[in-house]
Motif scaffolding. Structure first.
Motif, PDB file in Angstrom:
ATOM      1  N   ASP A  57      -0.980   8.506 -34.339  1.00  0.00           N
ATOM      2  CA  ASP A  57      -2.321   8.004 -34.049  1.00  0.00           C
ATOM      3  C   ASP A  57      -2.863   7.228 -35.240  1.00  0.00           C
ATOM      4  N   VAL A  58      -2.667   7.761 -36.442  1.00  0.00           N
ATOM      5  CA  VAL A  58      -3.157   7.082 -37.643  1.00  0.00           C
ATOM      6  C   VAL A  58      -2.460   5.741 -37.820  1.00  0.00           C
ATOM      7  N   GLU A  59      -1.177   5.684 -37.494  1.00  0.00           N
ATOM      8  CA  GLU A  59      -0.460   4.403 -37.563  1.00  0.00           C
ATOM      9  C   GLU A  59      -1.045   3.382 -36.600  1.00  0.00           C
ATOM     10  N   MET A  60      -1.387   3.818 -35.395  1.00  0.00           N
ATOM     11  CA  MET A  60      -1.995   2.905 -34.426  1.00  0.00           C
ATOM     12  C   MET A  60      -3.356   2.423 -34.921  1.00  0.00           C
ATOM     13  N   LEU A  61      -4.141   3.335 -35.462  1.00  0.00           N
ATOM     14  CA  LEU A  61      -5.460   2.980 -35.989  1.00  0.00           C
ATOM     15  C   LEU A  61      -5.341   1.984 -37.139  1.00  0.00           C
ATOM     16  N   THR A  62      -4.376   2.225 -37.993  1.00  0.00           N
ATOM     17  CA  THR A  62      -4.161   1.333 -39.133  1.00  0.00           C
ATOM     18  C   THR A  62      -3.728  -0.039 -38.655  1.00  0.00           C
ATOM     19  N   ASN A  63      -2.872  -0.074 -37.649  1.00  0.00           N
ATOM     20  CA  ASN A  63      -2.423  -1.351 -37.095  1.00  0.00           C
ATOM     21  C   ASN A  63      -3.585  -2.133 -36.500  1.00  0.00           C
ATOM     22  N   LEU A  64      -4.508  -1.440 -35.839  1.00  0.00           N
ATOM     23  CA  LEU A  64      -5.672  -2.108 -35.263  1.00  0.00           C
ATOM     24  C   LEU A  64      -6.617  -2.637 -36.340  1.00  0.00           C
ATOM     25  N   GLY A  65      -6.605  -1.997 -37.497  1.00  0.00           N
ATOM     26  CA  GLY A  65      -7.501  -2.414 -38.567  1.00  0.00           C
ATOM     27  C   GLY A  65      -8.927  -1.920 -38.402  1.00  0.00           C
ATOM     28  N   VAL A  66      -9.119  -0.813 -37.672  1.00  0.00           N
ATOM     29  CA  VAL A  66     -10.470  -0.316 -37.417  1.00  0.00           C
ATOM     30  C   VAL A  66     -11.141   0.154 -38.698  1.00  0.00           C
ATOM     31  N   ASN A  67     -12.458   0.073 -38.700  1.00  0.00           N
ATOM     32  CA  ASN A  67     -13.242   0.590 -39.816  1.00  0.00           C
ATOM     33  C   ASN A  67     -13.464   2.090 -39.696  1.00  0.00           C
ATOM     34  N   PHE A  68     -13.566   2.575 -38.444  1.00  0.00           N
ATOM     35  CA  PHE A  68     -13.807   4.001 -38.249  1.00  0.00           C
ATOM     36  C   PHE A  68     -13.098   4.495 -37.001  1.00  0.00           C
ATOM     37  N   TYR A  69     -12.875   5.799 -36.977  1.00  0.00           N
ATOM     38  CA  TYR A  69     -12.248   6.474 -35.852  1.00  0.00           C
ATOM     39  C   TYR A  69     -13.174   7.583 -35.408  1.00  0.00           C
ATOM     40  N   ARG A  70     -13.684   7.464 -34.200  1.00  0.00           N
ATOM     41  CA  ARG A  70     -14.534   8.520 -33.662  1.00  0.00           C
ATOM     42  C   ARG A  70     -13.665   9.540 -32.931  1.00  0.00           C
ATOM     43  N   LEU A  71     -13.720  10.784 -33.383  1.00  0.00           N
ATOM     44  CA  LEU A  71     -12.935  11.857 -32.793  1.00  0.00           C
ATOM     45  C   LEU A  71     -13.804  13.102 -32.717  1.00  0.00           C
ATOM     46  N   SER A  72     -13.334  14.108 -31.992  1.00  0.00           N
ATOM     47  CA  SER A  72     -14.087  15.361 -31.937  1.00  0.00           C
ATOM     48  C   SER A  72     -13.231  16.505 -32.444  1.00  0.00           C
ATOM     49  N   LEU A  73     -13.918  17.566 -32.837  1.00  0.00           N
ATOM     50  CA  LEU A  73     -13.257  18.797 -33.247  1.00  0.00           C
ATOM     51  C   LEU A  73     -13.138  19.732 -32.054  1.00  0.00           C
ATOM     52  N   SER A  74     -12.025  20.446 -31.981  1.00  0.00           N
ATOM     53  CA  SER A  74     -11.885  21.522 -31.013  1.00  0.00           C
ATOM     54  C   SER A  74     -12.477  22.783 -31.637  1.00  0.00           C
ATOM     55  N   TRP A  75     -13.642  23.177 -31.157  1.00  0.00           N
ATOM     56  CA  TRP A  75     -14.325  24.380 -31.657  1.00  0.00           C
ATOM     57  C   TRP A  75     -13.371  25.577 -31.615  1.00  0.00           C
ATOM     58  N   SER A  76     -12.620  25.705 -30.523  1.00  0.00           N
ATOM     59  CA  SER A  76     -11.710  26.846 -30.364  1.00  0.00           C
ATOM     60  C   SER A  76     -10.512  26.795 -31.296  1.00  0.00           C
ATOM     61  N   ARG A  77     -10.187  25.608 -31.782  1.00  0.00           N
ATOM     62  CA  ARG A  77      -9.066  25.513 -32.722  1.00  0.00           C
ATOM     63  C   ARG A  77      -9.491  25.989 -34.109  1.00  0.00           C
ATOM     64  N   ILE A  78     -10.757  25.841 -34.424  1.00  0.00           N
ATOM     65  CA  ILE A  78     -11.280  26.256 -35.717  1.00  0.00           C
ATOM     66  C   ILE A  78     -11.787  27.700 -35.668  1.00  0.00           C
ATOM     67  N   LEU A  79     -12.521  28.019 -34.612  1.00  0.00           N
ATOM     68  CA  LEU A  79     -13.077  29.368 -34.418  1.00  0.00           C
ATOM     69  C   LEU A  79     -12.603  29.870 -33.055  1.00  0.00           C
ATOM     70  N   PRO A  80     -11.498  30.571 -32.985  1.00  0.00           N
ATOM     71  CA  PRO A  80     -10.878  30.919 -31.693  1.00  0.00           C
ATOM     72  C   PRO A  80     -11.792  31.660 -30.729  1.00  0.00           C
ATOM     73  N   THR A  81     -12.710  32.450 -31.238  1.00  0.00           N
ATOM     74  CA  THR A  81     -13.623  33.176 -30.354  1.00  0.00           C
ATOM     75  C   THR A  81     -14.964  32.474 -30.207  1.00  0.00           C
ATOM     76  N   GLY A  82     -15.154  31.402 -30.960  1.00  0.00           N
ATOM     77  CA  GLY A  82     -16.433  30.709 -30.969  1.00  0.00           C
ATOM     78  C   GLY A  82     -17.357  31.176 -32.068  1.00  0.00           C
ATOM     79  N   TYR A  83     -17.086  32.349 -32.625  1.00  0.00           N
ATOM     80  CA  TYR A  83     -17.924  32.936 -33.669  1.00  0.00           C
ATOM     81  C   TYR A  83     -17.285  32.713 -35.042  1.00  0.00           C
ATOM     82  N   THR A  84     -18.118  32.743 -36.081  1.00  0.00           N
ATOM     83  CA  THR A  84     -17.637  32.397 -37.423  1.00  0.00           C
ATOM     84  C   THR A  84     -16.961  33.552 -38.154  1.00  0.00           C
TER      85      THR A  84
END
Length: 495
Positions: free
Chosen positions: A86-113
């Motif tokens: 994905d980063v290679e594709m973004l670099t090829n496009l020459g974008v200034n920014f990449y808008r993405l989201s975080l998976s809450w469950s990937r960071i906090l599996p139960t949703g709680y801290t």
């Protein structure tokens, strides 16, 4: 690159007068171009390395019939394992920014801290590092529709407790990633989260409670946004020097005629659609739109409710919420016509009945595979409406794009970008609207929610039948790359 721009000129000639010539004005030097994706739509790895279950995992696994071809985001584009591609594709496009989201469950599996998943943290740190090394700024959304399932089990967004739980999540994320991320968005398209998720039930968690659950969801979510903003402003901004906003989406609603009634209907519809979330945050006076407050209260009384179904903000809450933005983030794709109609009969409560406006699309315009008509002038009009309604804010367009069948030679997507970006330029130079950025949806074909993989928005094609999820560049990516490099929609631009 010249070939694709030249093809664009030929296409505009061959396809006739319904298409306008692209603008030859050059985008301002500080204008930023990007692309957008969302975690559940691309990452896959749904149960890898300690990730928890979210409401889209749950919907896809327990009610696959609600998604086209019983599809899911279990693997999707496999970006959890292939993010460097994905980063290679973004670099090829020459974008200034990449808008993405975080998976809450990937960071906090139960949703709680109380339980942080280090593998998920490592994934995002590696991704942000790779982006920064290639000169690409991450624009990060905290929540793009994928609530941890344990939080849905206590009621989801209609439960007021989620405002504080989200605030805890936001604080954790700002602490973990704030050195690399300077542009934050709390929520993506909260109207879809609430109206579709808890109102009509077409999106996860697929609960039907129109006119009640959707309003309570929105009330909690808006307060959650404000809490996250204040946490950043007070605890992290002094050292991290970033910005925070919320992404509110809208269709443009054009009056179906010049009648005063249709004009009133169009204004009412956009207030219920966009102002519902934007007014409390972006309007100098705060609070829900007055037309929304009045209509829901009136209909609630006639339906026999002891008070309005639309929750009420206290004076202290209004002051706490308003102004909680550093820029205005907008998603927009199409235009509908709004026609006045008699108020719906009093009966079963619903959001649609509260609005009581008839909307439809003009079938004389071409349609994308998503069923949305391609009406570029709506872009300029919605930008002007926002500019006037919210006191000339800085606007970043965080999603705009065209759906087709995934073909590599995607002329219609090129035309879509050229025409919609022309209207962005006209809004900037002719109308004085302060638009500073644009993100194309999407970097690559991905899981499109209940449409599964049947519609494609990507600048890159993804082969979902190949275990390697092979990415292949499309004609539109080459065109967009040229636009980014030259800040120009045609071969030669005026300075």
């Amino acid at each position: 690159m010249y070939v694709v721009v030249h093809i664009l000129s030929i296409l505009f000639y061959l396809l006739g007068e319904s298409l306008s010539e692209p603008s030859n004005k050059k985008f301002p030097e500080n204008f930023q171009f990007g692309v957008a994706t969302a975690a559940y739509q691309i990452e896959g790895g749904w149960a890898d390395d300690g990730k928890g279950v979210n409401i889209w995992d749950q919907l896809a696994h327990t009610h696959p019939e609600k998604i086209a071809n019983n599809a899911s985001g279990d693997v999707a584009c496999d970006s959890y394992h292939r993010y460097m591609e994905d980063v290679e594709m973004l670099t090829n496009l020459g974008v200034n920014f990449y808008r993405l989201s975080l998976s809450w469950s990937r960071i906090l599996p139960t949703g709680y801290t109380n339980q942080i998943n280090e593998a998920g943290v490592e994934y995002y740190k590696n991704l942000f590092s790779a982006l920064k090394e290639n000169g690409i700024e991450p624009f990060v959304t905290l929540y793009h529709w994928d609530l941890p399932e344990p939080l849905q089990e206590i009621g989801g967004w209609p439960n007021p407790l989620l405002a504080d739980i989200f605030a805890d999540y936001a604080r954790t994320v700002f602490s973990l990633f704030g050195d690399d991320v300077k542009n934050w968005m709390t929520f993506n398209e909260p109207k879809q989260t609430c109206l579709a998720g808890y109102g009509v039930g077409t999106l996860a968690p697929s609960i039907s409670s129109s006119g009640i659950g959707d309003y309570q969801c929105a009330h909690t979510l808006i307060k959650a946004h404000a809490k996250a903003y204040h946490i950043y402003d007070e605890e992290f901004r002094p050292t991290q020097n970033g910005r925070v906003s919320i992404v509110v989406d809208t269709t443009w609603y054009e009056p179906a005629s010049d009648s005063d009634e249709d004009k009133e209907a169009a204004e009412r519809k956009i207030q219920f659609n966009y102002g519902w979330y934007a007014n409390p945050i972006y309007h100098p006076d705060g609070n829900y739109p007055q037309v929304m407050i009045d209509r829901v209260a009136d209909r609630s009384q006639k339906e026999g409710f002891p008070k309005s179904r639309l929750p009420e903000f206290s004076a202290e809450e209004i002051d706490y919420i308003k102004g909680t933005f550093d820029f205005l983030a907008l998603n927009t794709y199409t235009t509908e016509l709004a026609k006045w109609t008699n108020d719906y009969e009093i009966g079963t409560p619903s959001y649609d009945a509260d609005v009581s406006v008839s909307t439809y699309q003009d079938t004389s315009y071409n349609s994308s595979a998503a069923g949305w008509r391609v009406i570029p002038w709506g872009m300029r009009r919605v930008l002007n409406w926002i500019d006037q309604a919210y006191d000339h804010p800085e606007i970043v367009i965080t999603e705009n794009g065209y759906a087709d069948d995934g073909r590599l030679t995607d002329e219609n997507r090129i035309i879509y970008y050229a025409e919609y970006l022309t209207n962005v330029l006209e809004a900037i130079f002719e109308d004085g609207v302060n638009v500073t950025g644009y993100a194309a949806w999407s970097l690559m074909d991905n899981f499109e929610w209940t449409s599964g993989y049947t519609v494609k928005f990507g600048l890159y094609q993804v082969d979902f039948d190949n275990p390697n999820r092979t990415r292949t560049i499309k004609s539109s990516a080459i065109y967009y790359k040229n636009v980014i490099a030259n800040k120009c929609l045609v071969n030669t631009c005026e300075e």
